[in-house]
Design an enzyme around this catalytic site. Structure first.
Site, PDB file in Angstrom:
ATOM      1  N   PHE A 543       0.827  -1.206   0.000  1.00  0.00           N
ATOM      2  CA  PHE A 543       0.000   0.000   0.000  1.00  0.00           C
ATOM      3  C   PHE A 543       0.862   1.258   0.000  1.00  0.00           C
ATOM      4  CE2 PHE A 543      -2.324   3.359   2.249  1.00  0.00           C
ATOM      5  CZ  PHE A 543      -3.514   3.375   1.545  1.00  0.00           C
ATOM      6  N   ASP A 656      -5.030 -11.872   4.681  1.00  0.00           N
ATOM      7  CA  ASP A 656      -3.581 -11.631   4.646  1.00  0.00           C
ATOM      8  C   ASP A 656      -2.988 -11.851   6.030  1.00  0.00           C
ATOM      9  OD1 ASP A 656      -1.204 -11.096   3.407  1.00  0.00           O
ATOM     10  OD2 ASP A 656      -1.396  -8.917   3.503  1.00  0.00           O
TER      11      ASP A 656
END
Length: 873
Positions: A543, A656
């Site tokens: 990210f 995740d």
């Protein structure tokens, strides 16, 4: 604007002088001069004949100049002799040995009749370990990288089972790749920015890699222009020259196969019929002689005349009432953006009719009311191309359509001459999955990152607008339900606080327990991080970067700053806010706020003093955690995941789970973090959610990977990998180890099934774990890693088993830490020794649904102490 011309317009460069057109003109002009002068004497005739043949040879050299690129590496891997393909020579592998670093020299060959017409596929080099080609680059810029594969059996190597990864410069070209059982060439276009190109081939655990041939050639930088249109007229996509591209399709519309011998850059253009959905919707047209390459528009490097001179034309049969689209469909990988290049050359119009048409990619508008004359200065049959970049594709196919425009109602028509579809690398520089480049490889220059962030600004504005739209819808929905879209932090003074620190405020206006709006001003974030000082970076993920910050009241925070060019980042940004704004749990990291000003995507969390569980297990040399600490951390993380799966109206699947996403506060209490990939679970009447595979390599549930069907048991599998990671204190994937040890889950499962898991555990734990506790822990991890989700326990069951393992450890230690553990286990109550696994099934316990959080937050030692009594459960 549909097209931006090259900056070299109007200039003649060396590449122009080497073009086939220039050589042909030279030949015709001089030949005409010879004919005009005549051959009056025998001597003159001989001289002119001699000159004629010299010019002919020079012209031929010009025509074949296309193979003389500034950089040209043509390697026939595994071959001991050179191989000629067309007019090019692939050099024998042995002559390039200085370019390659590999642990073993294994040359393979086959006499398979199925590839006798493809000599490059008859030999291969086999790689048993990490290997690198280091190529000297004399001309930086755009290069083609072509990898040739055909799996065959050579001695003990069945190449159809090979699994490997290929990196080039800072880009991942292939990841976990297994070639097809037929010859295949993978073509990539990479902007090489240094004087050395390193191509790294790494086999997966228990596997090997191979390559039949390698081709690296420089191409004109003008082949890829920097800007392209975004679909639906959403602006432009900048920075294409810095991206890596993978060829998906290169198609000659309405014409035959154009092989590499007839293309200036040795490309192959395949016919379009196999992609056309309705064979009767279009007809083939051809007029190659009419093709004109206009100055500043397309060149022979864009596509050959045999592509621009043929086309698929809408089969409208001169009927103005017809209204349909001509559509082609192509297989693509979901989760990526694609560059779609449309090649046009109007070879169908005349002075009496005008051509207007619409172009679509899936349901998006690529070009509306397209008038080719506006791109060609009203010159018919002029070659042009238009680049369009898609949004992130969610399906496994991409459709391209052309159809009539409303502008030309009298005569509906549309054409397309050629098409190229290229995958664009994702936010972590990968063209094959979310695999970041391994540490130690070269990375993009800082200037490239700055440029990328700048040109992505326009996209970020659009994306921020979309986010605001969704937030507005959610605010209205909540308002209609009697809720306010403000975030109320839990009390920071009492035992119900889930955040570290005593209080925090934004812009100095908040007080303890006050209601704060979720959105945080960017100025406050900049102040907290000293304007994103690089020295405050504490982590980097897909990210973006994570900074340590301090709010103006002294509260420490972790600030995750998103990459503005990442469309996947927007999805994660939105998901994280949506998820964490609904959850409150002591074992989930708390979201303090977010910022979406000035094209930023910023998430602000409570700061976790002790970082990630991963960092405490290996890599940073931190003090070793005790077995009790490790068990308590695993129990805390299990509580957090159990809450996600059961504490909300619908299960939430993290997707995740890994040691890097389990954070530790100042007291080493575990909290699950990073919900950017999280997804709500199936409806009550469903068993799974069908979705694209996402997660981290080494932790990914193999059943989810195979079937693309997501359930809570996918989290359970990933958590099982974490349990072995905690026990063994080593990475889940370590390619530096011997082949059988590379994959932790596979390696640990072998020892667990032998009943010898203590042989591979962290040496720091030797003699410090009681056998019964270790046995229960190993059994729990083993059950989590069951091949099929239905055979795995729920997170509630995992939680109970881990609490049981801790109770076994503590019960023994309370008696006498130095006593033999087996004797001490025997001193426990017979009810505990005879306790069956079925009795620990959490599903048999009766709880109120509203008290899940309370249960998961409580110590279960009392529960187990009750189990040791005759009046217990």
């Amino acid at each position: 604007m549909l097209f931006k011309s090259s900056s070299s317009e109007g200039k003649i460069c060396s590449s122009d002088l080497a073009s086939p057109e220039f050589g042909l003109i030279l030949f015709l002009v001089l030949g005409f001069s010879i004919c005009e002068q005549g051959m009056n004497s025998e001597l003159q005739t001989k001289e002119y004949k001699w000159l004629f043949w010299v010019l002919l040879m020079l012209t031929f050299a010009c025509l074949t100049k296309k193979s003389k690129a500034a950089d040209s590496y043509l390697i026939d891997c595994g071959s001991s002799t050179n191989t000629t393909v067309g007019s090019r020579v692939f050099v024998a592998d042995k002559y390039h040995s200085k370019l390659l670093s590999t642990p073993q020299e294994i040359f393979a060959n086959t006499s398979s009749k199925s590839i006798l017409n493809s000599p490059l596929y008859q030999t291969a080099r086999i790689f048993t370990g990490k290997s690198t080609y280091t190529l000297s680059i004399s001309q930086t810029g755009r290069h083609f990288i072509r990898l040739y594969f055909f799996p065959f059996v050579y001695e003990t190597y069945n190449m159809s089972t090979a699994i490997f990864t290929v990196l080039a410069q800072e880009f991942a070209l292939l990841s976990g790749f297994t070639p097809q059982n037929s010859p295949i060439m993978k073509e990539y276009s990479v902007n090489v920015t240094s004087n050395t190109l390193v191509i790294t081939i790494t086999p997966s655990s228990y596997s090997f890699a191979f390559l039949n041939a390698l081709e690296v050639v420089s191409v004109p930088n003008s082949l890829i222009i920097d800007d392209a249109n975004l679909v639906n007229n959403a602006g432009s996509y900048g920075g294409l020259t810095q991206e890596a591209l993978e060829l998906v399709a290169r198609v000659n519309m309405g014409g035959p196969l154009v092989n590499y011998e007839n293309d200036t850059l040795w490309r192959t253009w395949v016919p379009d019929d196999s992609f056309l959905l309705n064979k009767n919707s279009a007809v083939n047209v051809s007029n190659i002689a009419a093709v004109n390459y206009g100055s500043g528009l397309a060149t022979t490097y864009s596509a050959p005349a045999s592509v621009y001179g043929t086309a698929k034309e809408m089969n409208s049969a001169d009927d103005p009432a017809l209204n349909f689209n001509v559509t082609w469909e192509f297989d693509v990988d979901p989760g990526y953006q694609y560059l779609v290049r449309f090649h046009y050359c109007d070879i169908v119009s005349n002075a009496s009719n005008e051509l207007y048409f619409d172009v679509y990619i899936n349901s998006w508008i690529a070009s509306k009311d397209l008038d080719l004359s506006t791109l060609t200065n009203n010159v018919l049959a002029t070659a042009v191309f238009v680049d369009v970049v898609t949004s992130s594709i969610t399906a496994s196919n991409l459709r391209v359509s052309i159809g009539p425009s409303d502008v030309n109602s009298a005569y509906p028509n549309a054409i397309l001459n050629g098409l190229e579809i290229m995958k664009i690398n994702n936010s972590v520089g990968s063209l094959d999955g979310a695999v970041p480049v391994a540490p130690g490889t070269s990375s993009k220059s800082k200037s490239g990152v700055i440029i990328g962030a700048t040109v992505g600004g326009v996209c970020a504005v659009v994306l921020a607008g979309i986010l605001c739209f969704f937030c507005g819808r959610r605010r209205k929905r909540l308002s209609s339900q009697g809720h306010s879209k403000t975030w109320t932090p839990l009390s920071l003074n009492g035992g119900t606080s889930y955040m570290s620190g005593s209080k925090f405020s934004i812009a100095g206006t908040a007080s303890t327990g006050a209601n704060l709006e979720y959105r945080i001003p960017v100025s406050a974030v900049q102040e907290a991080t000293s304007n994103f000082d690089e020295s405050l970076v504490i982590g980097i993920g897909g990210f973006g970067k994570v900074y340590k910050g301090v709010l103006n009241d002294g509260t420490k925070v972790a600030v995750k700053r998103g990459n503005p060019r990442s469309q996947q980042g927007l999805s994660e940004f939105h998901t994280e806010i949506e998820m964490l704004s609904q959850f409150r749990h002591r074992h989930l990291v708390s979201l303090i706020g977010y910022c979406d000003e000035k094209n930023e995507m910023i998430l602000v969390y409570e700061y976790m003093e002790n970082g990630t569980l991963k960092n405490h297990l290996y890599g940073l040399g931190l003090p070793s955690l005790s077995w009790k600490q490790r068990l308590e951390i695993c129990i805390g993380a299990a509580r957090g995941l159990h809450y996600l799966h059961t504490g909300y109206a619908k299960a939430v699947i993290h997707r995740d789970v890994k040691s890097a996403n389990i954070l530790l506060d100042e007291n080493l209490m575990a909290k699950v973090a990073d919900f950017g990939l999280s997804k709500t679970g199936p409806e009550i009447d469903q068993t799974h959610v069908s979705t694209a595979v996402k997660g981290s390599f080494g932790y990914l549930d193999p059943e989810y990977f195979r079937r693309q069907q997501l359930t809570e048991k996918s989290d359970v599998y990933s958590f099982g990998v974490v349990l072995f990671e905690v026990l063994c204190a080593r990475p889940v994937i370590d390619p530096t180890l011997p082949r059988e040890m590379v994959n932790l889950a596979e390696w640990a499962m072998k020892w667990q099934k032998r009943g010898q898991i203590e042989q591979i555990m962290d040496p720091n734990l030797a003699g410090k774990i009681k056998p019964e506790s270790l046995r229960k822990f190993g059994e729990t991890a083993e059950k989590c890693l069951a091949d099929f989700g239905v055979d795995r326990p729920s997170m509630g069951d995992v939680l109970w088993n881990l609490e049981y393992a801790l109770q076994l450890q503590e019960a023994v230690l309370l008696d006498d830490p130095d006593e033999n553990s087996s004797n001490l286990i025997g001193q426990l109550s017979p009810q505990l020794n005879n306790f069956r696994q079925d009795d620990l099934d959490v599903s048999s316990m009766q709880f109120e649904s509203g008290n899940v959080d309370d249960l998961s937050g409580a110590s279960m030692n009392k529960v187990f102490s009750q189990l040791m009594k005759s009046e217990g459960r």
